[in-house]
Design a protein around this motif. Structure first.
Motif, PDB file in Angstrom:
ATOM      1  N   THR A  95      19.403  36.647  58.999  1.00  0.00           N
ATOM      2  CA  THR A  95      19.976  36.896  57.729  1.00  0.00           C
ATOM      3  C   THR A  95      19.190  38.031  57.039  1.00  0.00           C
ATOM      4  O   THR A  95      19.746  39.088  56.236  1.00  0.00           O
ATOM      5  N   VAL A  96      17.887  37.967  57.088  1.00  0.00           N
ATOM      6  CA  VAL A  96      17.019  38.795  56.403  1.00  0.00           C
ATOM      7  C   VAL A  96      17.199  40.343  56.962  1.00  0.00           C
ATOM      8  O   VAL A  96      17.656  41.258  56.182  1.00  0.00           O
ATOM      9  N   ARG A  97      17.361  40.257  58.106  1.00  0.00           N
ATOM     10  CA  ARG A  97      17.706  41.541  58.972  1.00  0.00           C
ATOM     11  C   ARG A  97      18.872  42.112  58.500  1.00  0.00           C
ATOM     12  O   ARG A  97      19.215  43.429  58.385  1.00  0.00           O
ATOM     13  N   THR A  98      19.888  41.337  58.478  1.00  0.00           N
ATOM     14  CA  THR A  98      21.536  41.865  58.141  1.00  0.00           C
ATOM     15  C   THR A  98      21.456  42.248  56.701  1.00  0.00           C
ATOM     16  O   THR A  98      22.018  43.271  56.482  1.00  0.00           O
ATOM     17  N   TYR A  99      20.691  41.435  55.653  1.00  0.00           N
ATOM     18  CA  TYR A  99      20.787  41.856  54.435  1.00  0.00           C
ATOM     19  C   TYR A  99      19.950  43.284  54.079  1.00  0.00           C
ATOM     20  O   TYR A  99      20.329  44.221  53.550  1.00  0.00           O
ATOM     21  N   GLU A 100      18.865  43.405  54.886  1.00  0.00           N
ATOM     22  CA  GLU A 100      17.917  44.578  55.062  1.00  0.00           C
ATOM     23  C   GLU A 100      18.942  45.993  55.148  1.00  0.00           C
ATOM     24  O   GLU A 100      18.990  46.909  54.530  1.00  0.00           O
ATOM     25  N   ASP A 101      19.583  45.585  56.294  1.00  0.00           N
ATOM     26  CA  ASP A 101      20.678  46.728  56.643  1.00  0.00           C
ATOM     27  C   ASP A 101      21.632  47.034  55.734  1.00  0.00           C
ATOM     28  O   ASP A 101      22.128  48.042  55.923  1.00  0.00           O
ATOM     29  N   ALA A 102      21.967  46.062  55.115  1.00  0.00           N
ATOM     30  CA  ALA A 102      23.113  46.243  54.246  1.00  0.00           C
ATOM     31  C   ALA A 102      22.572  46.925  52.832  1.00  0.00           C
ATOM     32  O   ALA A 102      23.391  47.588  52.027  1.00  0.00           O
ATOM     33  N   GLY A 103      21.169  46.957  52.616  1.00  0.00           N
ATOM     34  CA  GLY A 103      20.767  47.560  51.435  1.00  0.00           C
ATOM     35  C   GLY A 103      20.089  46.368  50.206  1.00  0.00           C
ATOM     36  O   GLY A 103      19.582  47.216  49.384  1.00  0.00           O
ATOM     37  N   ALA A 104      19.756  45.373  50.679  1.00  0.00           N
ATOM     38  CA  ALA A 104      18.956  44.473  49.845  1.00  0.00           C
ATOM     39  C   ALA A 104      17.539  44.906  49.663  1.00  0.00           C
ATOM     40  O   ALA A 104      16.737  45.277  50.734  1.00  0.00           O
ATOM     41  N   ALA A 105      16.925  44.883  48.502  1.00  0.00           N
ATOM     42  CA  ALA A 105      15.656  45.058  48.231  1.00  0.00           C
ATOM     43  C   ALA A 105      14.819  43.696  48.406  1.00  0.00           C
ATOM     44  O   ALA A 105      13.464  43.688  48.316  1.00  0.00           O
ATOM     45  N   ALA A 106      15.814  42.654  48.049  1.00  0.00           N
ATOM     46  CA  ALA A 106      14.946  41.310  47.814  1.00  0.00           C
ATOM     47  C   ALA A 106      16.194  40.284  48.531  1.00  0.00           C
ATOM     48  O   ALA A 106      17.360  40.435  48.132  1.00  0.00           O
ATOM     49  N   VAL A 107      15.679  39.283  49.239  1.00  0.00           N
ATOM     50  CA  VAL A 107      16.680  38.140  49.756  1.00  0.00           C
ATOM     51  C   VAL A 107      16.307  36.833  49.173  1.00  0.00           C
ATOM     52  O   VAL A 107      15.003  36.432  49.368  1.00  0.00           O
ATOM     53  N   GLN A 108      17.107  36.190  48.515  1.00  0.00           N
ATOM     54  CA  GLN A 108      16.909  34.943  47.784  1.00  0.00           C
ATOM     55  C   GLN A 108      17.307  33.918  48.770  1.00  0.00           C
ATOM     56  O   GLN A 108      18.370  33.730  49.108  1.00  0.00           O
ATOM     57  N   LEU A 109      16.413  32.969  49.000  1.00  0.00           N
ATOM     58  CA  LEU A 109      16.671  31.820  49.776  1.00  0.00           C
ATOM     59  C   LEU A 109      16.508  30.356  49.136  1.00  0.00           C
ATOM     60  O   LEU A 109      15.401  30.446  48.114  1.00  0.00           O
ATOM     61  N   GLU A 110      17.041  29.273  49.551  1.00  0.00           N
ATOM     62  CA  GLU A 110      17.122  28.224  48.673  1.00  0.00           C
ATOM     63  C   GLU A 110      16.632  26.701  49.689  1.00  0.00           C
ATOM     64  O   GLU A 110      17.196  26.952  50.734  1.00  0.00           O
ATOM     65  N   ASP A 111      16.235  25.808  49.267  1.00  0.00           N
ATOM     66  CA  ASP A 111      15.795  24.693  49.912  1.00  0.00           C
ATOM     67  C   ASP A 111      16.584  23.570  49.786  1.00  0.00           C
ATOM     68  O   ASP A 111      16.222  22.250  50.006  1.00  0.00           O
ATOM     69  N   GLN A 112      18.014  23.785  49.349  1.00  0.00           N
ATOM     70  CA  GLN A 112      18.948  22.895  49.458  1.00  0.00           C
ATOM     71  C   GLN A 112      19.244  22.566  51.074  1.00  0.00           C
ATOM     72  O   GLN A 112      19.318  23.553  52.058  1.00  0.00           O
TER      73      GLN A 112
END
Length: 285
Positions: A95-112
């Motif tokens: 997911t982090v790699r995919t979001y980076e490739d899409a242009g995200a500067a920050a990736v938010q993850l949650e503990d649910q």
């Protein structure tokens, strides 16, 4: 300068960074014209735009597509909601790699627990703190461009404020750059979080949600680095569409707040595309 570096600087200044929610090309274009410093791609907003509730139904592919569309219109750092990472630590890495490739500067993850629920709905469940810490470690290992990892905990509603702060500290130890404690229920809880954590903290502004109303000045006084406004555009669009449909159902052919086509198309680049076409097309006899 990389977007992640710009975002890190914005989060470490004294003035609060406000990141309105965007979810498609039009909302991103409107945000760009307003001159925002950063934006937030909300999973709830993308879900709603797909006609779905925010209960873990949106996929990583749909979110990455939305991020890429937003970035075509918006040249500022984007914080992107990645829910629970769409699976275990291996999925989180991807997911982090995919979001980076899409242009995200920050990736938010949650503990649910997956499937997750909107942070301002009831009946949430959490995974163990050490299990989520492994996901954070995977996210940190995955990044290639200095992407910021935002760790969100929903523990207040399930385990209380003290447990939420303990989880936040554990996630910082695992490598999280930014902390997001979801849905504090009192002003005292809102105030207690930033000083306890030790890294930049963001606050989620959800009108009608579980948190008390706070001002920009209060958040700055408490020590928050940023505020995300997930519903800023999708909520306004929903309210306007509801009014328009009600007026049409009542007999009107045109809602009083509808803009003309030129203004709409200019917002998404009509002049630029027209100029480009004029340069590319051969002159007509």
């Amino acid at each position: 300068m990389p977007d992640a570096t710009v975002l890190a600087g914005l989060l470490r200044r004294e003035r609060l960074l406000v990141a309105p929610g965007v979810y498609d090309g039009l909302s991103a274009a409107v945000a760009a014209r307003a001159g925002v410093e950063a934006a937030y791609v909300s999973g709830a907003a993308v879900s709603a735009a797909e006609g779905l509730p925010d209960i873990g139904l949106t996929t990583v592919t749909e979110m990455a597509r939305a991020i890429a569309v937003v970035r075509r219109h918006l040249d500022v750092p984007v914080i992107a909601d990645a829910d629970t990472g769409f699976g275990d630590e291996t999925n989180t890495f991807r997911t982090v790699r995919t979001y980076e490739d899409a242009g995200a500067a920050a990736v938010q993850l949650e503990d649910q627990v997956f499937p997750k629920r909107c942070g301002h709905l009831d009946d949430k469940s959490l995974i163990a703190a050490d299990e989520f810490a492994v996901k954070i470690e995977a996210a940190v290992a995955a990044r290639r461009r200095g992407t910021l990892i935002v760790a969100r905990t929903d523990a207040i509603a399930v385990e209380g404020i003290d447990a939420a702060i303990d989880r936040a500290k554990a996630y910082v130890a695992a490598g999280a750059d930014v902390i997001f404690v979801e849905a504090p229920q009192t002003l005292d809880q809102v105030a207690a979080i930033p000083a306890a954590v030790g890294v930049p903290v963001i606050f989620n502004v959800v009108p009608g949600g579980k948190s008390p109303e706070v001002s920009r000045e209060q958040l700055e006084q408490f020590g928050y680095a940023g505020a995300i406004l997930p519903a800023a555009t999708v909520g306004a669009a929903f309210a306007a569409m509801t009014t328009a449909m009600s007026e049409i159902a009542g007999g009107s052919l045109v809602s009083g707040r509808v803009t003309g086509p030129r203004a709409l198309f200019e917002a998404v680049g009509l002049d630029e595309w027209t100029a480009r076409r004029a340069r590319k097309e051969p002159a007509r006899a």
